[in-house]
Structures are given as C-alpha cells and as structure tokens.
Design an enzyme around this catalytic site. Sequence first.
Site, PDB file in Angstrom:
ATOM      1  N   HIS A   1       1.189  -1.128   0.350  1.00 35.02           N
ATOM      2  CA  HIS A   1      -0.044   0.108   0.320  1.00 35.02           C
ATOM      3  C   HIS A   1       1.008   1.189   0.066  1.00 35.02           C
ATOM      4  O   HIS A   1       2.447   1.071   0.573  1.00 35.02           O
ATOM      5  CB  HIS A   1      -0.770   0.316   1.097  1.00 35.02           C
ATOM      6  CG  HIS A   1      -0.707  -0.507   2.401  1.00 35.02           C
ATOM      7  ND1 HIS A   1      -0.291  -1.974   2.752  1.00 35.02           N
ATOM      8  CD2 HIS A   1      -0.020  -0.107   3.833  1.00 35.02           C
ATOM      9  CE1 HIS A   1      -0.220  -2.127   3.857  1.00 35.02           C
ATOM     10  NE2 HIS A   1       0.583  -0.660   5.003  1.00 35.02           N
TER      11      HIS A   1
ATOM     12  N   CYS B   1      -0.824  -1.386  13.921  1.00 36.21           N
ATOM     13  CA  CYS B   1       0.644  -1.484  13.055  1.00 36.21           C
ATOM     14  C   CYS B   1       0.485  -0.237  12.459  1.00 36.21           C
ATOM     15  O   CYS B   1       0.246   0.826  12.656  1.00 36.21           O
ATOM     16  CB  CYS B   1       0.343  -2.513  11.653  1.00 36.21           C
ATOM     17  SG  CYS B   1      -0.628  -1.941  10.512  1.00 36.21           S
TER      18      CYS B   1
END
Length: 638
Positions: free
Chosen positions: A68, A180
């Site tokens: 991403h 995360c």
Amino acid sequence: MMRITELLDVRSISLDAAPKSKKEALDMVVDLMVRSGKVNDVEGYRKLVYAREEESTTGIGEGIAIPHGKGDAVDRPGLAAMVVKDGVDFESLDEEPATLFFLIAAPNTEDNVHLDVLSKLSMMLMDSEFTESLRNAGTAEEFLEIIDRADEEKKSVDERLSDMGDAGTDQVKILAVTSCPTGIAHTYMAAEGLEKAAKAKGCFIKVETRGSGGAKNVLTAKEIEEADCIIVAADAQVPMDRFDGKKVIERQVSDGIHKADELVELAVSGDVPLYHSGNAVSKPAASGKPGGGMGHQIYTQLMNGVSHMLPFVVGGGILIAIAFLLDGLLVDMNALSEAERAGFGTITPVAALFKGIGDTAFGFMLPVLAGFIAMAIGDRPALAVGFVGGMMASNGSSGFLGALAAGFAAGYLIRGLRKVCDKLPQAVEKIAPVLIYPVMGILLMGVLMIFAVEPVMGGLNTALNNGLTSMGGSSKLILGMILGGMMAVDMGGPFNKAAYVFGSAAIASGNYDIMAAVMIGGMTPPCAIALATLLFKNKFSKEERESGPTNFIMGLAFITEGAIPFAAADPFRVLPACVAGSALAGALSMAFGCTLMAPHGGIFVVPVMGNALMYVAALVVGTLVSAGLLGVLKKNPA
C-alpha cells in the site's frame, strides 16, 4: 455504507499475471492501479509503495500480499488486485510465494471513510475459502462478484469487533490490542486471527484495534480488571500503563496473524509475566514487541539502545571527521613535532571547534547505549541506572563491552528491586520509583562496575599490553594481523585500547609500521559495514541502510565507533566479519612496509604515510573481505 467494489475498478484486476520477482510484481500491480485513474503522480505513488515495503514486507503469508501507498500522489482511494497462479517470492512472513495481491492507494485526506472498507477487506482475507475462490475466478467480473457477495454477507468492522458476546463464568477472559504503523491492513487481520483462535479454544475475547481511523472497540477499565490475560500484538505505540499488574503477552502484529493459536494457548496456560508500568509510563515503542523467544527479546532490547545511540555516533563522528579534514588541508604534517602530531584534529582553531563538539557528542554514546538498553528491560526507572553504568564504562577501561554489560545489568537490577518493593507496605512502594530505584539502583550499578566489570577489563587490558610488548621482535606479519584484528574485536574496549596504546608508544620509539597496522585495523570495520549496506540491502534494516553510508566517512577518518551500532545489533555475526577483514588489512600493511607517523586521522594524514598507495590497497582488500563476510553471515532482519 461504501462497498469494497466501489474502490476496485475492473480495469485494475489481473488474473493471469506472471511476475518473476518482487520488484516486477510491485511494478505490475502499481500499473494496474494507474489504469483506474485514481493516481495523479505515477512515479510518486510507486515510491510510496516501495518506501512502505522497505519498512517491512506486506507479504503477510498464506499466499497473500497487501502492499500500500498513502500520500499526495493519490487523488481518490482505490484498490488493485492481481492473481499470480504460480506464485512469486515476495519475502513473505511465512517465506511462501505470494499468489493473491491487493494493492491499496490512500490519499492524504481527513475523510477516512475508505479505511473502514479496507479494514473489512483485510479481515475477509483471513477466510481461506474466500481467498481461494478469488484465486480461481475466471474473469474480472466474477472476481468482483465474489467480493461483493462476501461484502454483503459479512458484518462491518465495528459490528464485527463489538459482536464478541458475553463471557461465561467458566471461560478464560482474554483481551487484545492490535496495531501496526500504517494501521490499514495488519491491524485488522491480527484482530481477526486472534478472535478465531480464541473462539476455537472456547475462550472469550475482545479486541481493541488501533488503526489509521483511531482506536476502536476500546477496552474498558472494568474489562481490564476482569481479564485473565491481555495480548498486545503491535508494531506501534500502545498505551500500556492501563495494564499495570495484569498478565500481558507482547508480540509483533504479524504474530497476531500467524501465531494466534500459540498466543491464545499461552494466555490460557497462565504462564505469563505480570506487566509493571514503572513510574506510570508506557514502554517505549522499541521495546513494545519482543518476540516470543529470549533471543528476540535480547535483540529488541539491544536495538532500543542502538537506535537512541545512533544520532550521537553519526553526528559526533562526522564532526570529528571534518576536524581531521580541516587540519589535513591547512597543516603541513611533516613540519610538526611528534607532540604536535598527537593533537591532529585540534591544531587549527576551526578544526579544534569541530573536534570539541564532536567529542562531546561521542561522550554520550556509551551512556545512551546502556541507558536505553536498561530502559527496554526495566522501564523508565532503569534509565538513570543504565546511564551511570555506561558513563563509568566510557570513562574506564571496559568501553563498548562494559556499556553493553551495564545496560543489561541495570535493567535487571531494577526488575529485582521492583520485586522486592512489591512486598513492602503500600506507602513505601509508592515512593520506590522516585527514591528507592534511583538510589539503590545507581549504588548497586556503581559497585558492580567498580568491583567486577572494570577490574576484569582493566586486568585484561594490562595483560594485552604486556603480551604485545613481548611480541615486538616476532614476525611483523603476525603482529600486524593481531593488532588489526584487536582493533575490531570490541571497537573501543580493552582489546582496541591495548592495540592503540601499543601503536602510539611505537611512534614515540621511532617505529612507524606498527601504528599503520593499528589504524588500518580500525578503519576497516566502518568502511566494510558501509559497503555491505549498499551491496546486501536485504541483510539490514531500513534504519541501518540509511545510516550505513556515513560509515565511509567515519572509517576513512579512523573512527571505528561508527560500526558499534551494527555490532551491538548483531554481535555474533558482525564482529567476526569485521575482525577477519581488519586482521587481513593489518597483515597486508605490514607486508607492504607501510608506515604512519601520526596516531590518528585516517586517510587525512596521507602526507605522513609511507607507501600510501599500498596502504589504501590493503584497506580496500580488508574492506571487501569483511563486507563479503557480512553478506554471508548476516540474516535478513525480522
């Protein structure tokens, strides 16, 4: 409610891709994203995707990869999907080939409605039947239909997290927190993995997710009080002081995805240490994810010290190198007396300015290393104790190795004191962080350094000097090899100091070849590490790759300490590689008849080198050997 298929354009789906490498796979899926018209800067977006991949692999395992990129290169949120039938090596966490890719494009906007959709997709990807049906889709339209059907059937992330049911009276009650750094995919996959594992074990579980959209399903004080165990699967900062006195398992977010069964099993067993928040502060991020084994815990504790030490090494080292450069350009070394050469780097006022500031920064290096190793073990009360031990090592004879010992000793001293204070009356226990821990901790640390660490290292230093003196008449080749290797063994400790003192004394007696072997042995480790970070990028962390090239400057300036952060992070592989190259360089310096009339300065004192060309050749050979060994010995970072 936005649907997943609103982010995924049929033009951005490929079901027959066949990339041969990770780079080729990333480029292919980026090109698919571009087809949807949601990216305004193709190369800018590509750099975002690659930058995220350098932080840690997005190959989460089970054949799935979710790369991403988030930034101004993206106009509108989007997805691209790619199926690779034969798989491609994507450096996935389980080391298996990746066969199903979902690339995420996220803009820099305050409107984060797309994050809920992406989070839901991440949780859906934990369903093996769903992912297998996607891999077997015959057309892009069928691929979209499978996603849309599952999207319709599955609950939203908020509903999914809140629908945990009520705990039974005989159920083990587990709480969890997942997080995360980007907070888009791994956070929610870990939540899903832990929930599945807990339900399979018949346990109650509630998971708090801390993603890009903020904290969701936040744990209440009452829930924390009633919990049997808390699992923190996170690679980002998590508020920890609320868990004081509870059994807490701390792991990486990837363990929540792939080792959820193991974590739940451990939670059920009850064999989990109590978490203590020290002086009402949370643990630093660097210590927030110690893996399951003792080796990984030691590694993360070391890295907490190394990461805080690094700015002092780089900043101070570069300033000292500039001081040597200035004196090398402005001073005629051949016109200086022996005493004046010993002050190389401080001869001219401008060089002395740089050298003074650089030395001050360097003076903090070992105390900071020891202090933050200690903090990773014993929280904030251990910081001061570690600083004191590190300073005593820096001022004494134990150096780098003494600072490492001081850091770990300080952390466990505070742990021991905390256990003792837990048994004291509550009124006394409350003053422990501000009185008992610092006073008793620093006293015990000082006693340990004075009566154990320093005498051992000091005695070793004396023995080494005596041994080297007795070797003066033996083979110069062997002597050069030993001196060069000693400079790399501990990079500032007793071995290094013994070799350096011996070389400096040799200059005073008119023997200049010994100092040449000593200095080249100290120049090789940082030069080799700098080269290795360029040749073997996958063997080093992102932070190491960024700081690695500065070691060329420090190595050429004879600042061996530039290699310390790398040696501290992986001593059993880095030190042997460095010692081998330094020993070879020292032996070659002797074999080529190289001489040196200055006790410091590295490449900047070429005017007072004898046989300078071969000296550089010996340095190159030693550097290549150490760099090659680093490439062979080091493992890929976790």
